[in-house]
Motif scaffolding. Sequence first.
Motif, PDB file in Angstrom:
ATOM      1  N   GLU A  70       6.202   4.758  -2.411  1.00  0.00           N
ATOM      2  CA  GLU A  70       5.154   3.596  -2.373  1.00  0.00           C
ATOM      3  C   GLU A  70       3.680   4.132  -2.165  1.00  0.00           C
ATOM      4  OE1 GLU A  70       4.254   0.293   1.168  1.00  0.00           O
ATOM      5  OE2 GLU A  70       6.309   0.865   0.746  1.00  0.00           O
ATOM      6  N   ALA A  71       3.262   5.053  -1.702  1.00  0.00           N
ATOM      7  CA  ALA A  71       1.619   5.426  -1.721  1.00  0.00           C
ATOM      8  C   ALA A  71       1.538   5.836  -3.033  1.00  0.00           C
ATOM      9  CB  ALA A  71       1.493   6.682  -1.129  1.00  0.00           C
ATOM     10  N   GLN A  72       2.483   6.284  -4.037  1.00  0.00           N
ATOM     11  CA  GLN A  72       2.142   6.653  -5.459  1.00  0.00           C
ATOM     12  C   GLN A  72       1.702   5.303  -6.322  1.00  0.00           C
ATOM     13  OE1 GLN A  72       5.261   8.971  -6.279  1.00  0.00           O
ATOM     14  NE2 GLN A  72       4.396  10.893  -6.240  1.00  0.00           N
ATOM     15  N   ARG A  73       2.847   4.502  -5.801  1.00  0.00           N
ATOM     16  CA  ARG A  73       2.719   2.968  -6.527  1.00  0.00           C
ATOM     17  C   ARG A  73       1.211   2.280  -6.228  1.00  0.00           C
ATOM     18  NH1 ARG A  73       8.478   1.492  -4.197  1.00  0.00           N
ATOM     19  NH2 ARG A  73       9.627   3.052  -5.226  1.00  0.00           N
ATOM     20  N   LEU A  74       0.979   2.435  -5.165  1.00  0.00           N
ATOM     21  CA  LEU A  74      -0.265   1.929  -4.870  1.00  0.00           C
ATOM     22  C   LEU A  74      -1.339   2.555  -5.444  1.00  0.00           C
ATOM     23  CD1 LEU A  74      -1.528  -0.525  -3.237  1.00  0.00           C
ATOM     24  CD2 LEU A  74      -1.517   1.050  -1.266  1.00  0.00           C
ATOM     25  N   GLY A  75      -1.461   3.823  -5.449  1.00  0.00           N
ATOM     26  CA  GLY A  75      -2.404   4.704  -5.971  1.00  0.00           C
ATOM     27  C   GLY A  75      -2.528   4.325  -7.562  1.00  0.00           C
ATOM     28  N   THR A 113       5.580  -0.642   8.498  1.00  0.00           N
ATOM     29  CA  THR A 113       4.316  -0.380   9.296  1.00  0.00           C
ATOM     30  C   THR A 113       3.713   0.621   9.493  1.00  0.00           C
ATOM     31  OG1 THR A 113       5.239  -2.601  10.447  1.00  0.00           O
ATOM     32  CG2 THR A 113       3.551  -1.254  11.604  1.00  0.00           C
ATOM     33  N   MET A 114       4.478   1.873   9.514  1.00  0.00           N
ATOM     34  CA  MET A 114       3.975   3.190   9.625  1.00  0.00           C
ATOM     35  C   MET A 114       3.512   3.775   8.372  1.00  0.00           C
ATOM     36  SD  MET A 114       4.766   4.090  12.647  1.00  0.00           S
ATOM     37  CE  MET A 114       4.551   5.837  12.834  1.00  0.00           C
ATOM     38  N   ARG A 115       4.070   3.074   7.194  1.00  0.00           N
ATOM     39  CA  ARG A 115       3.507   3.411   5.979  1.00  0.00           C
ATOM     40  C   ARG A 115       2.235   2.796   5.833  1.00  0.00           C
ATOM     41  NH1 ARG A 115       8.917   2.672   4.286  1.00  0.00           N
ATOM     42  NH2 ARG A 115       8.147   0.693   3.457  1.00  0.00           N
ATOM     43  N   GLN A 116       2.152   1.470   6.247  1.00  0.00           N
ATOM     44  CA  GLN A 116       1.101   0.832   5.688  1.00  0.00           C
ATOM     45  C   GLN A 116      -0.204   1.357   6.783  1.00  0.00           C
ATOM     46  OE1 GLN A 116       1.091  -3.390   7.151  1.00  0.00           O
ATOM     47  NE2 GLN A 116      -1.055  -3.789   6.240  1.00  0.00           N
ATOM     48  N   GLN A 117       0.165   2.010   7.925  1.00  0.00           N
ATOM     49  CA  GLN A 117      -0.951   2.342   8.957  1.00  0.00           C
ATOM     50  C   GLN A 117      -1.408   3.908   8.306  1.00  0.00           C
ATOM     51  OE1 GLN A 117      -2.404   1.321  11.667  1.00  0.00           O
ATOM     52  NE2 GLN A 117      -3.878   2.820  11.078  1.00  0.00           N
ATOM     53  N   TYR A 118      -0.465   4.656   7.667  1.00  0.00           N
ATOM     54  CA  TYR A 118      -1.029   5.893   7.006  1.00  0.00           C
ATOM     55  C   TYR A 118      -2.097   5.465   5.790  1.00  0.00           C
ATOM     56  CZ  TYR A 118      -0.525   9.881   3.729  1.00  0.00           C
ATOM     57  OH  TYR A 118      -0.794  10.964   3.132  1.00  0.00           O
ATOM     58  N   MET A 120      -3.528   2.989   5.387  1.00  0.00           N
ATOM     59  CA  MET A 120      -5.098   2.535   5.915  1.00  0.00           C
ATOM     60  C   MET A 120      -5.676   3.702   6.416  1.00  0.00           C
ATOM     61  SD  MET A 120      -3.864  -1.053   7.862  1.00  0.00           S
ATOM     62  CE  MET A 120      -5.173  -1.053   9.034  1.00  0.00           C
ATOM     63  N   ASP A 121      -5.199   4.763   7.321  1.00  0.00           N
ATOM     64  CA  ASP A 121      -6.067   5.899   7.533  1.00  0.00           C
ATOM     65  C   ASP A 121      -6.399   6.849   6.473  1.00  0.00           C
ATOM     66  OD1 ASP A 121      -5.052   5.040  10.091  1.00  0.00           O
ATOM     67  OD2 ASP A 121      -3.520   6.465  10.447  1.00  0.00           O
ATOM     68  N   GLN A 122      -5.743   6.606   5.186  1.00  0.00           N
ATOM     69  CA  GLN A 122      -6.215   7.430   4.277  1.00  0.00           C
ATOM     70  C   GLN A 122      -7.624   6.736   3.390  1.00  0.00           C
ATOM     71  OE1 GLN A 122      -4.972  10.490   3.546  1.00  0.00           O
ATOM     72  NE2 GLN A 122      -4.194  10.201   5.767  1.00  0.00           N
ATOM     73  N   GLY A 123      -7.453   5.295   3.834  1.00  0.00           N
ATOM     74  CA  GLY A 123      -8.639   4.617   3.092  1.00  0.00           C
ATOM     75  C   GLY A 123      -8.229   4.040   1.925  1.00  0.00           C
ATOM     76  N   THR A 124      -6.629   4.117   1.671  1.00  0.00           N
ATOM     77  CA  THR A 124      -6.376   3.560   0.361  1.00  0.00           C
ATOM     78  C   THR A 124      -5.969   1.848   0.213  1.00  0.00           C
ATOM     79  OG1 THR A 124      -5.141   5.369   0.026  1.00  0.00           O
ATOM     80  CG2 THR A 124      -4.277   3.796  -1.384  1.00  0.00           C
ATOM     81  N   LEU A 125      -5.889   1.426   1.724  1.00  0.00           N
ATOM     82  CA  LEU A 125      -5.652   0.103   1.893  1.00  0.00           C
ATOM     83  C   LEU A 125      -6.390  -0.446   3.019  1.00  0.00           C
ATOM     84  CD1 LEU A 125      -3.157  -2.009   1.149  1.00  0.00           C
ATOM     85  CD2 LEU A 125      -2.012  -0.843   3.135  1.00  0.00           C
ATOM     86  N   SER A 126      -6.683  -1.750   2.776  1.00  0.00           N
ATOM     87  CA  SER A 126      -7.496  -2.454   3.846  1.00  0.00           C
ATOM     88  C   SER A 126      -6.710  -2.803   4.988  1.00  0.00           C
ATOM     89  CB  SER A 126      -8.433  -3.535   3.315  1.00  0.00           C
ATOM     90  OG  SER A 126      -7.556  -4.448   2.609  1.00  0.00           O
ATOM     91  N   GLY A 127      -7.162  -3.351   6.170  1.00  0.00           N
ATOM     92  CA  GLY A 127      -6.189  -3.970   7.322  1.00  0.00           C
ATOM     93  C   GLY A 127      -6.121  -5.523   7.322  1.00  0.00           C
ATOM     94  N   SER A 128      -5.181  -5.692   5.962  1.00  0.00           N
ATOM     95  CA  SER A 128      -5.083  -7.264   6.021  1.00  0.00           C
ATOM     96  C   SER A 128      -3.600  -7.365   5.908  1.00  0.00           C
ATOM     97  CB  SER A 128      -5.728  -7.748   4.626  1.00  0.00           C
ATOM     98  OG  SER A 128      -5.426  -7.073   3.522  1.00  0.00           O
TER      99      SER A 128
END
Length: 128
Positions: A70-75, A113-118, A120-128
């Motif tokens: 998922e993180a790769q996809r979002l990237g 939820t854990m992936r989303q928080q990760y 957000m912590d990395q600055g890849t995703l905003s908190g929405s």
Amino acid sequence: MEFLLKEHKKRGDKIIVFSDLITALVYYSKKFQEPCIHGGTAELERQGILGMFKANQGSSTLHYGSWRQEAQRLGRILRPKAGTATDGTNKDSFNEFFYNHMSSDTSEMYYSTMRQQYLMDQGTLSGS
């Protein structure tokens, strides 16, 4: 899923659908007459499908993959595209959307939820 596919196809958007369930991909692939890539797809066919996706606007691809990707996809979605300005002047020239669908009241909700928080912590995703 059908609503999102129809809406984005109507707009002429490029679409990639990732799923943990190959049966869901095959179903939507047949329903929307779009190519499907999964572990059983031959490498030559896979490259052809992805090549067509890169070359054509408004094309769709359905793809099997694990949640760890998922993180790769979002990237990939957020990565600047070739030939686009990186100074912010091109912000209105394209839109990227990332939807994450899952069944309610499942362990997948917790992991999402854990992936989303990760992210957000990395600055890849905003908190929405």
